[in-house]
Design a protein around this motif. Structure first.
Motif, PDB file in Angstrom:
ATOM      1  N   PHE A 122       1.022  -1.298   0.011  1.00  9.57           N
ATOM      2  CA  PHE A 122       0.046   0.022   0.024  1.00  9.57           C
ATOM      3  C   PHE A 122       1.065   1.233  -0.048  1.00  9.57           C
ATOM      4  N   TYR A 123       0.361   2.330  -0.227  1.00  7.93           N
ATOM      5  CA  TYR A 123       0.991   3.498  -0.305  1.00  7.93           C
ATOM      6  C   TYR A 123       1.577   3.893   0.888  1.00  7.93           C
ATOM      7  N   ALA A 124       3.103   3.907   0.894  1.00  7.04           N
ATOM      8  CA  ALA A 124       3.778   3.899   1.921  1.00  7.04           C
ATOM      9  C   ALA A 124       3.532   4.787   2.943  1.00  7.04           C
ATOM     10  N   PRO A 139      -2.092  -5.247   8.071  1.00  3.15           N
ATOM     11  CA  PRO A 139      -2.030  -5.657   6.615  1.00  3.15           C
ATOM     12  C   PRO A 139      -2.472  -6.851   6.099  1.00  3.15           C
ATOM     13  N   ILE A 140      -3.008  -6.964   5.165  1.00  8.93           N
ATOM     14  CA  ILE A 140      -3.513  -8.075   4.628  1.00  8.93           C
ATOM     15  C   ILE A 140      -2.810  -8.426   3.032  1.00  8.93           C
ATOM     16  N   LEU A 141      -2.238  -9.393   2.857  1.00  6.36           N
ATOM     17  CA  LEU A 141      -1.293  -9.569   1.771  1.00  6.36           C
ATOM     18  C   LEU A 141      -1.969  -9.724   0.457  1.00  6.36           C
ATOM     19  N   SER A 142      -1.687  -8.862  -0.545  1.00 11.32           N
ATOM     20  CA  SER A 142      -2.016  -9.157  -2.075  1.00 11.32           C
ATOM     21  C   SER A 142      -0.710  -9.921  -2.637  1.00 11.32           C
ATOM     22  N   ILE A 167     -11.432   0.073   6.996  1.00  9.68           N
ATOM     23  CA  ILE A 167     -10.567  -0.561   5.897  1.00  9.68           C
ATOM     24  C   ILE A 167     -10.105   0.879   5.123  1.00  9.68           C
ATOM     25  N   ILE A 168      -8.824   0.585   4.453  1.00  9.27           N
ATOM     26  CA  ILE A 168      -8.285   1.558   3.624  1.00  9.27           C
ATOM     27  C   ILE A 168      -7.941   0.977   2.204  1.00  9.27           C
ATOM     28  N   ILE A 169      -8.552   1.397   1.078  1.00 10.26           N
ATOM     29  CA  ILE A 169      -8.193   0.983  -0.092  1.00 10.26           C
ATOM     30  C   ILE A 169      -7.562   2.210  -0.898  1.00 10.26           C
ATOM     31  N   CYS A 170      -6.811   1.786  -2.025  1.00  8.70           N
ATOM     32  CA  CYS A 170      -6.372   2.934  -2.922  1.00  8.70           C
ATOM     33  C   CYS A 170      -6.709   2.333  -4.351  1.00  8.70           C
ATOM     34  N   ASN A 171      -7.546   3.248  -5.078  1.00  9.96           N
ATOM     35  CA  ASN A 171      -8.166   2.731  -6.075  1.00  9.96           C
ATOM     36  C   ASN A 171      -8.305   3.638  -7.127  1.00  9.96           C
ATOM     37  N   PRO A 172      -7.399   3.524  -8.391  1.00  8.21           N
ATOM     38  CA  PRO A 172      -6.397   2.444  -8.624  1.00  8.21           C
ATOM     39  C   PRO A 172      -5.426   2.608  -7.631  1.00  8.21           C
ATOM     40  N   ASN A 173      -4.667   1.583  -7.699  1.00  7.58           N
ATOM     41  CA  ASN A 173      -3.605   1.307  -6.439  1.00  7.58           C
ATOM     42  C   ASN A 173      -2.322   1.947  -6.734  1.00  7.58           C
ATOM     43  N   ASN A 174      -1.828   2.473  -5.644  1.00  4.19           N
ATOM     44  CA  ASN A 174      -0.501   3.033  -5.421  1.00  4.19           C
ATOM     45  C   ASN A 174       0.181   2.021  -4.530  1.00  4.19           C
ATOM     46  N   PRO A 175       0.855   1.250  -4.658  1.00  2.62           N
ATOM     47  CA  PRO A 175       2.085   1.306  -5.833  1.00  2.62           C
ATOM     48  C   PRO A 175       2.037   0.214  -6.847  1.00  2.62           C
ATOM     49  N   THR A 176       0.719  -0.419  -6.701  1.00  2.00           N
ATOM     50  CA  THR A 176       0.648  -1.667  -7.895  1.00  2.00           C
ATOM     51  C   THR A 176      -0.117  -1.403  -9.029  1.00  2.00           C
ATOM     52  N   GLY A 177      -0.965  -0.282  -9.156  1.00  2.00           N
ATOM     53  CA  GLY A 177      -1.501   0.142 -10.449  1.00  2.00           C
ATOM     54  C   GLY A 177      -3.053  -0.745 -10.522  1.00  2.00           C
ATOM     55  N   VAL A 350      19.599   4.833 -12.581  1.00  2.00           N
ATOM     56  CA  VAL A 350      18.197   5.031 -12.406  1.00  2.00           C
ATOM     57  C   VAL A 350      17.745   4.691 -11.015  1.00  2.00           C
ATOM     58  N   MET A 351      16.869   5.430 -10.524  1.00  2.00           N
ATOM     59  CA  MET A 351      16.364   5.363  -9.377  1.00  2.00           C
ATOM     60  C   MET A 351      14.873   5.055  -9.073  1.00  2.00           C
ATOM     61  N   MET A 352      14.737   3.817  -8.258  1.00  2.00           N
ATOM     62  CA  MET A 352      13.460   3.168  -7.773  1.00  2.00           C
ATOM     63  C   MET A 352      13.353   2.987  -6.407  1.00  2.00           C
ATOM     64  N   ALA A 353      12.152   2.846  -6.242  1.00  2.00           N
ATOM     65  CA  ALA A 353      11.741   2.800  -4.636  1.00  2.00           C
ATOM     66  C   ALA A 353      11.759   1.150  -4.487  1.00  2.00           C
ATOM     67  N   PRO A 354      12.780   0.882  -3.409  1.00  2.00           N
ATOM     68  CA  PRO A 354      12.116  -0.595  -2.912  1.00  2.00           C
ATOM     69  C   PRO A 354      10.826  -0.723  -2.384  1.00  2.00           C
ATOM     70  N   ALA A 355      10.252  -1.894  -2.538  1.00  2.00           N
ATOM     71  CA  ALA A 355       9.056  -2.384  -2.412  1.00  2.00           C
ATOM     72  C   ALA A 355       8.805  -2.617  -0.814  1.00  2.00           C
ATOM     73  N   THR A 356       9.895  -2.951  -0.105  1.00  2.00           N
ATOM     74  CA  THR A 356       9.804  -3.240   1.227  1.00  2.00           C
ATOM     75  C   THR A 356       8.904  -2.178   2.103  1.00  2.00           C
ATOM     76  N   GLY A 357       9.179  -0.755   1.573  1.00  2.00           N
ATOM     77  CA  GLY A 357       8.507   0.305   2.317  1.00  2.00           C
ATOM     78  C   GLY A 357       6.955   0.272   1.977  1.00  2.00           C
ATOM     79  N   PHE A 358       6.644  -0.632   1.089  1.00  2.00           N
ATOM     80  CA  PHE A 358       5.092  -0.379   0.824  1.00  2.00           C
ATOM     81  C   PHE A 358       4.329  -1.655   1.726  1.00  2.00           C
ATOM     82  N   TYR A 359       4.906  -2.415   2.265  1.00  2.00           N
ATOM     83  CA  TYR A 359       4.465  -3.367   3.025  1.00  2.00           C
ATOM     84  C   TYR A 359       4.583  -3.138   4.473  1.00  2.00           C
TER      85      TYR A 359
END
Length: 400
Positions: A122-124, A139-142, A167-177, A350-359
């Motif tokens: 989810f959004y970090a 958290p609930i894993l997708s 419950i919180i949702i982000c739709n469309p989702n950040n970070p997954t789209g 290139v700079m990317m965001a490690p996904a660990t921070g979104f879990y």
């Protein structure tokens, strides 16, 4: 020396920005850095929005009402009602960015120590806002294998306790789209009604839905009016991240009344921003059609390049402008730092965001990164050239 607070120690660092010092250092050494770490679009802000700022004429730069100006809220209501929300200006609190909408919602709807269920990744910053509000994230894993679809409702029910409030949702989702379907939202509706929960819906990417797919909001579902709180922002819709202008929308009058007290405590949203936001609502459909076409091209370019790399898997997102990709690496945080510090391809990286921070679940996302396709396709392709070569050189590469 006095100690800082426990909350200050617990506040998580942003995975989107925490590697910025390494990017800055790379630039000092002459490297060009392609920023895929942050959702800062390069799309031009609508001309009408910019002209409204240029043509401002006032003698006193004054406070505005804590809930936002009536002019702006009326214009916003028109925008949402065209999309089927059926609201009035009195259902809207204007906020200082979408971030404040989220924090006001958390502090209004959830007691300290109570719990919010959030599908992850989810959004970090939800983690940070929850820390600020003394709220517990459950958290609930997708899963990347099915494109990060909504987890089964039965899995949600396993997490619900007497302390569960929302419950919180982000739709469309950040970070997954990922773009939630009507069936998934109907299932969440039934769950919220069964357990009397708030459903907080972060809709920052509402305009970014691809392949002809339809956006559905929980606000479109009958019978959920007292449970739904919409969280929104102009940042992405109008490519106006620096405006820091958002809103909270709900037909629940108790939430509006309580949220207004938090809004009064911070005094008011900005006058200039609301003038620009008022003009933005008149942005022609042609603007969004062109933007949607451009982001579809960028998405297709990025997903194709990623899935062509040995050992990489990236689902095709239905919305927003992010992907989460699984890489053949040992540790995403180390890799994202290494590619800035130690990698160089023709003077570029290139700079990317490690996904660990979104879990929130420890150990999740260790081999995943989030990338924002907010650059033109030429730059995206050059960034992917860097990534492809870097994966072959990275000392921590894992064989498939």
């Amino acid at each position: 020396m006095p100690d800082i607070s426990e909350k200050g120690l617990l506040m998580p660092a942003s995975p989107i920005r925490k590697l910025t010092p390494y990017a800055d250092q790379a630039k000092k050494t002459g490297k060009k850095v392609y920023h895929l770490n942050i959702g800062q679009p390069d799309i031009a802000t609508p001309e009408g929005m910019l002209n409204a700022i240029k043509n401002i004429d006032f003698n006193v730069w004054a406070y505005t009402p804590s809930e936002g100006t009536l002019t702006y809220r009326t214009k916003l209501a028109d925008y949402y009602n065209k999309l089927g929300y059926n609201i009035t200006p009195e259902d809207i609190l204007v906020t200082v960015g979408g971030s404040e909408a989220i924090t006001i919602a958390m502090q209004t709807c959830v007691n300290e120590g109570d719990e919010i269920i959030i599908p992850e990744p989810f959004y970090a910053n939800y983690n940070g806002f929850a820390c600020m509000s003394n709220v517990v994230v459950k958290p609930i894993l997708s899963h990347i294998e099915n494109g990060f679809a909504l987890p089964p409702i039965a899995d949600f029910e396993k997490l619900i306790t007497a302390k569960t409030k929302a419950i919180i949702i982000c739709n469309p989702n950040n970070p997954t789209g990922y773009l939630y379907s009507k069936e998934e939202l109907e299932a969440l509706k039934a769950l919220c009604l069964k357990y009397d929960l708030f459903l907080l819906s972060d809709e920052a990417y509402r305009e970014f839905c691809y392949d002809g797919r339809e956006f559905i909001s929980p606000a479109h579902l009958n019978g959920l009016e007292q449970h739904v709180v919409i969280l929104d922002t102009v940042s992405k819709r109008y490519s106006a991240c620096g405006a820091r202008l958002g809103c909270l929308i709900t037909k629940n009058k108790a939430v509006i009344q309580a949220g207004l007290k938090f809004a009064q405590a911070r005094l008011s949203p900005g006058m200039v921003e609301q003038i620009a936001g008022t003009a933005a609502v008149d942005t022609p459909d042609s603007y969004f059609e062109a933007v949607n076409k451009e982001y579809t091209l960028r998405r297709d370019t990025l997903v194709k390049r990623l899935n062509a790399m040995d050992g990489v898997f990236c689902p095709n997102p239905g919305g927003a402008f992010y992907v989460v990709a699984k890489l053949p690496i040992d540790d995403a945080d180390q890799f994202c730092q290494w590619i800035l510090e130690s990698f160089n391809h023709q003077g570029e990286t290139v700079m990317m965001a490690p996904a660990t921070g979104f879990y929130s679940t420890a150990g999740s996302g260790k081999n995943e990164v989030r990338m924002a396709y907010v650059l033109n396709t030429e730059d995206l392709n050059r960034a992917m050239d860097c990534l492809d070569i870097a994966l072959k050189q990275y000392p921590g590469r894992k064989m498939a």
